[in-house]
Design a protein around this motif. Sequence first.
Motif, mmCIF file in Angstrom:
data_model
loop_
_atom_site.group_PDB
_atom_site.id
_atom_site.type_symbol
_atom_site.label_atom_id
_atom_site.label_comp_id
_atom_site.label_asym_id
_atom_site.label_seq_id
_atom_site.Cartn_x
_atom_site.Cartn_y
_atom_site.Cartn_z
ATOM 1 N N GLY A 1 8.805 -3.388 0.613
ATOM 2 C CA GLY A 1 8.606 -1.873 0.190
ATOM 3 C C GLY A 1 9.091 -1.043 1.353
ATOM 4 O O GLY A 1 9.945 -0.286 1.296
ATOM 5 N N THR A 2 8.230 -1.396 2.503
ATOM 6 C CA THR A 2 8.483 -0.468 3.886
ATOM 7 C C THR A 2 9.746 -1.020 4.478
ATOM 8 O O THR A 2 10.574 -0.053 4.901
ATOM 9 C CB THR A 2 7.443 -0.763 4.632
ATOM 10 O OG1 THR A 2 6.195 -0.619 3.971
ATOM 11 C CG2 THR A 2 7.590 0.124 5.890
ATOM 12 N N CYS B 1 19.360 -7.971 1.343
ATOM 13 C CA CYS B 1 18.142 -8.192 0.693
ATOM 14 C C CYS B 1 17.815 -9.461 0.048
ATOM 15 O O CYS B 1 17.045 -9.611 -0.652
ATOM 16 C CB CYS B 1 17.962 -7.106 -0.326
ATOM 17 S SG CYS B 1 18.262 -5.573 0.104
ATOM 18 N N THR C 1 12.891 0.442 2.506
ATOM 19 C CA THR C 1 13.011 1.847 2.703
ATOM 20 C C THR C 1 13.746 2.318 4.216
ATOM 21 O O THR C 1 14.637 3.028 4.160
ATOM 22 C CB THR C 1 11.391 2.516 2.738
ATOM 23 O OG1 THR C 1 10.887 1.898 1.413
ATOM 24 C CG2 THR C 1 11.805 4.026 2.712
ATOM 25 N N THR D 1 3.758 -5.276 -0.186
ATOM 26 C CA THR D 1 3.946 -3.891 0.565
ATOM 27 C C THR D 1 5.184 -3.914 1.540
ATOM 28 O O THR D 1 5.869 -3.049 1.693
ATOM 29 C CB THR D 1 2.856 -3.000 0.957
ATOM 30 O OG1 THR D 1 2.234 -3.641 1.760
ATOM 31 C CG2 THR D 1 1.900 -2.490 -0.262
ATOM 32 N N TYR E 1 15.851 3.746 -3.677
ATOM 33 C CA TYR E 1 16.115 4.759 -2.625
ATOM 34 C C TYR E 1 17.467 5.241 -2.775
ATOM 35 O O TYR E 1 17.709 6.354 -2.418
ATOM 36 C CB TYR E 1 15.500 4.505 -1.542
ATOM 37 C CG TYR E 1 13.927 5.053 -1.219
ATOM 38 C CD1 TYR E 1 13.473 6.330 -1.424
ATOM 39 C CD2 TYR E 1 12.970 4.030 -1.261
ATOM 40 C CE1 TYR E 1 12.256 6.961 -1.576
ATOM 41 C CE2 TYR E 1 11.653 4.600 -1.441
ATOM 42 C CZ TYR E 1 11.348 5.646 -1.725
ATOM 43 O OH TYR E 1 10.031 6.241 -1.513
ATOM 44 N N ARG F 1 5.734 -7.537 -5.912
ATOM 45 C CA ARG F 1 6.366 -6.764 -4.948
ATOM 46 C C ARG F 1 7.861 -6.348 -5.317
ATOM 47 O O ARG F 1 8.588 -5.412 -4.804
ATOM 48 C CB ARG F 1 6.877 -7.685 -3.462
ATOM 49 C CG ARG F 1 7.605 -9.062 -4.057
ATOM 50 C CD ARG F 1 7.613 -10.145 -2.960
ATOM 51 N NE ARG F 1 8.474 -11.466 -3.287
ATOM 52 C CZ ARG F 1 8.217 -12.167 -4.076
ATOM 53 N NH1 ARG F 1 7.105 -12.213 -5.084
ATOM 54 N NH2 ARG F 1 9.054 -13.163 -4.536
ATOM 55 N N SER G 1 14.821 -4.173 -4.572
ATOM 56 C CA SER G 1 13.934 -3.099 -5.456
ATOM 57 C C SER G 1 13.793 -1.804 -4.754
ATOM 58 O O SER G 1 14.317 -0.848 -5.123
ATOM 59 C CB SER G 1 12.729 -3.589 -5.735
ATOM 60 O OG SER G 1 12.920 -4.811 -6.825
ATOM 61 N N SER G 2 13.343 -1.822 -3.327
ATOM 62 C CA SER G 2 13.195 -0.759 -2.511
ATOM 63 C C SER G 2 14.235 -0.179 -2.313
ATOM 64 O O SER G 2 14.786 1.264 -2.282
ATOM 65 C CB SER G 2 12.199 -0.994 -1.318
ATOM 66 O OG SER G 2 12.120 -0.196 -0.620
#
Length: 243
Positions: free
Chosen positions: A191-192, A126, A195, A188, A47, A71, A42-43
């Motif tokens: 997410g980090t 991922c 990114t 989270t 991006y 998440r 997703s993240s």
Amino acid sequence: MLSDKDLTRYDRQIKIEAFGKKGQENLKKAHIVIAGAGGLGSSVALYLTAAGAGHITIIDHENVELSNLNRQILHWEKDIGKSKVDSAVEKLTQLNSDIEILGIKEKITEGNVLSLLKGADGVVDCLDNFKTRFILNDAILKLRIPFFHGACYEFEGRATTIIPGRTPCLRCIIPRSPPEKKVPIMGTTPGTIGTIQATEVIKFFSGIDPLLTGKLLVYDSRYFTYELIRIEKNPECPSCGGQ
Ligand SMILES: [Zn+2]
């Protein structure tokens, strides 16, 4: 070639001297495969779509479940029961309709991996299991394309960038698959880490150094520490033989 719309849309990153128009053009040409449309996916996908990666393929064989939503921010309540790739492609095309986004609902296996990666310039890991990660690791070594690894557990996340022939491969640093189970994850953390993986992809295709090559980044969101651990090729590695 960048269009006038590209120049406006990506203006703030084109203004970065190390990136510039050349970086944007190279990113526009790149074909990036995102393996997994879960938390990391997703993240990464959001991006890379926002940044203007020109050709994105997302591979995932699962459907969206309620327990994903803490998440996997590409998927919403209305998507429960729908395939993750359909849910992802729907959101991403609304974010950026100028790039090519393809979803493939398939489980990655030894038998189909090379055809799934046909034409790819890089693969973003991922996934949520090492069995499939090792299948991708062997495939990228064969295809000699970069592999952007990420993984999460509770508050901790890891990332490294693998370039065949130049860096250790995934099996050099993780010789055996850890047991397969549903791991606890603070929403989270992917997410980090996602990114960070997306940043590595953008840097790689626009020629910006240094990358997380030969280094494993270990992030802990509980104590807020980032560690960079030097990693080395294993001469006995069953995948790359330390090449
Ligand atoms: Zn290796």
